[in-house]
Enzyme design. Structure first.
Site, mmCIF file in Angstrom:
data_model
loop_
_atom_site.group_PDB
_atom_site.id
_atom_site.type_symbol
_atom_site.label_atom_id
_atom_site.label_comp_id
_atom_site.label_asym_id
_atom_site.label_seq_id
_atom_site.Cartn_x
_atom_site.Cartn_y
_atom_site.Cartn_z
ATOM 1 C CE1 TYR A 164 -3.058 3.083 0.649
ATOM 2 C CE2 TYR A 164 -2.423 3.044 2.948
ATOM 3 C CZ TYR A 164 -3.081 3.646 1.906
ATOM 4 O OH TYR A 164 -3.780 4.812 2.118
ATOM 5 C CB CYS A 165 0.911 4.300 0.316
ATOM 6 S SG CYS A 165 1.549 5.992 0.333
ATOM 7 C CG LEU A 166 7.265 4.690 0.383
ATOM 8 C CD1 LEU A 166 7.794 4.876 -1.022
ATOM 9 C CD2 LEU A 166 7.829 5.761 1.304
#
Length: 568
Positions: A293-295
């Protein structure tokens, strides 16, 4: 002498480089001054706008009738249709449109500088909106008259209290009701592995039988992991285990000054790779569904590409990318704060303390969406005297973490500034990795109103890989679009998503073409993801003990949510 000065400036500007902003405005100003055609166009536009507003205001005064409702949500209340407030709102919107015209399309200005100047002009204008002031906001005037000023007294007390909390580095009011392990991060489980950077949580099965392939979830380390395990009704982890999945979650340690030399490769090896090895010990001879998720999704993509080079020896069954970018050429408004001047400034700010403070990151994110996060709160709470109850998601958002200086510098330079991952220059232990080496099926999610990972940027994974890819575009923003549980309440009825699969070898579709050709479906995307995972998993069977069994088992070290999530 440089470091203390830059550190002091960084505290005042929330990490924004004054030199970077000055260079952008200088580029725009000199090119504008040397463009007489553009100046004439702006002069004509301003004259026509002023005349039009004056005529409309005169007509409304003569007819004693309210004007047409305005579309901007700051001015939709019926009171804004009355004079002189209607003229004030229209004049502001005209000025906003004029400045948008003035800061774009100036010949010779670099694209990056044009975007910075246009963005900063919007921020300044949003600050000066007539909705932000008592004397020019008819809603506030009516409320003040009706309550004899009690709304302003209440708003001032709220501001004073919250300002004190900010100065004391304390969480916002109500955050104490959402402590991990008490109101959020409640899904039962055990910490089965720990090193200096991560704890690995394995969650207890909630069904009598489970799919044999476990999920390893890699959250972003910019914030704490429990956004994916919020209140039980909002918990992705709880949903997954209720559907018969075995879930492992990385919980990142909050770094301090001693961790200044931790780099991206440390986060890969001590984080994703170490966790993956631990999962294989607890679940031997089983392939893993990797989720990022995300970074954390970007890092998981790097891991998947690195492991993809092993061919049939790869431990991965599938890869899921949630609102994570792999191509950073068009990173959205977050990219406005990333150029050589800005990164050099941040590096000197971080050099003094060894990390980037989470509050500085929060300031940048708030600036990107200031209309909703700053100025709307000013009106609702401080002027109208209302309240904005803190929910689990906003309490998590206030639980900021720090970023080690070396890692953050490598992340900004390697990914955002040079786009090394997408262009085949990103090194893992000295060797370049290619996203085209990812051969397992992928499930990729973008969110429609994402300011951090714009969905068209996330969609570029189609250009970088050559495997079966299911792409989902869901309503909501970077966080709400992912924390998107199926439910029957009124809010759930507003959720929708688009989903389509592209098989390896099929022609590429541009993102807007994909959008037009893919119908919208009501509800959450979570059930579709579960069905996708289940279709790529083995037959249901009896779950293994937490930590596994046999000679490779992991000994539980404590109950979830563990120790690292509580670190200040």
């Amino acid at each position: 002498m440089d470091v203390p000065l830059k550190a002091a400036l960084g505290r005042l500007t929330h990490g924004l480089s004054p030199a970077a902003l000055a260079l952008a405005f200088q580029d725009w100003w000199w090119h504008l001054c040397s463009s007489p055609g553009k100046l004439a166009e702006l002069s004509s536009s301003a004259s026509h706008g002023l005349v039009r507003n004056a005529v409309l205001a005169q007509q409304q005064l003569l007819l004693q009738a309210p004007g047409e409702p305005l579309q901007d949500k700051r001015f939709t209340h019926p009171a804004w249709a009355r004079e002189p407030f209607g003229t004030a709102a229209k004049s502001f919107l005209m000025a906003q449109a004029w400045w948008a015209q003035a800061t774009t399309g100036v010949p010779g200005v670099s694209t990056h500088h044009e975007q910075v100047v246009s963005f900063m002009a919007r921020q300044l204008l949003d600050m000066l909106s007539p909705s932000n002031f008592v004397a020019s906001n008819p809603e506030v005037i009516e409320k003040t008259w009706r309550t004899l000023g009690d709304n302003l007294r209440s708003g001032m007390l709220t501001w004073w209290h919250e300002a004190g909390l900010v100065l004391a580095d304390q969480p916002p009011p109500g955050a104490e009701r959402f402590r991990p392990g008490e109101a959020v991060a409640l899904t039962p489980g055990k910490v089965v592995f720990r090193n200096r950077l991560i704890e690995l949580i394995q969650y207890e099965p909630a069904t009598g039988t489970v799919h044999p392939e476990p999920l390893l979830v890699v959250p972003s380390w910019i914030m704490k992991y429990y956004i994916l395990d919020l209140s039980p009704h909002n918990s992705m982890v709880k949903y997954l285990v209720s559907q018969g999945h075995t879930v492992f979650m990385i919980s990142w340690r909050n770094p301090d000054e001693a961790d200044r030399e931790l780099g991206m490769d440390d986060y890969l090896q001590l984080g994703v790779m170490a966790a993956l090895e631990a999962v294989q010990r607890a679940q031997p001879r089983r392939l893993v569904h990797l989720v990022g998720y995300c970074l954390g999704g970007t890092l998981a993509a790097i891991a998947a590409a690195s492991l993809g080079g092993r061919g049939k020896d790869s431990p991965l069954k599938t890869f899921t990318l949630l609102a994570g970018q792999t191509d950073f050429k068009e990173p959205g408004e977050l990219g406005l704060f990333i150029d050589e001047s800005q990164i050099a400034f941040l590096e000197q700010v971080m050099d003094e303390q060894g990390y980037l403070d989470g509050r500085q990151m929060a300031g940048a994110f708030a600036l990107i969406n200031s209309k909703d996060l700053v100025w709307s709160k000013l009106v609702r709470v401080y002027l109208m005297g209302g309240t904005v109850p803190l929910d689990d998601l906003h309490a998590w958002n206030a639980d900021a973490t720090r970023l080690p200086a070396r890692m953050h510098s490598e992340y900004l330079r390697g990914l955002y500034l040079r786009n090394d991952l997408a262009e085949g220059r990103y090194l893992v232990q000295g060797q370049p990795v290619a996203l085209s080496d990812i051969r397992v099926p992928m499930f990729v999610v973008g969110t429609e109103r994402d300011h951090v990972s714009p969905w068209r940027s996330v969609y570029k994974i189609h250009l970088l890989t050559h495997t079966d890819t299911t792409f989902v575009l869901t309503s909501g923003g970077h966080n709400v679009g992912i924390v998107n549980p199926p439910a029957d309440d009124e809010a759930a009825a507003l959720r929708s998503h688009r989903i389509a699969q592209r098989h390896a070898g099929e022609p590429y579709l541009a993102p807007d073409v994909w959008f037009d050709q893919t119908p919208s479906r009501p509800g959450s995307w979570w059930p579709g993801w579960h069905e996708w995972l289940a279709a790529r998993s083995g037959a249901l069977g009896k779950p293994l003990p937490l930590g596994g069994s046999g000679p490779t088992r992991l000994v539980p070290l404590g109950n979830a949510p563990g120790l690292y999530v509580h670190a200040p």
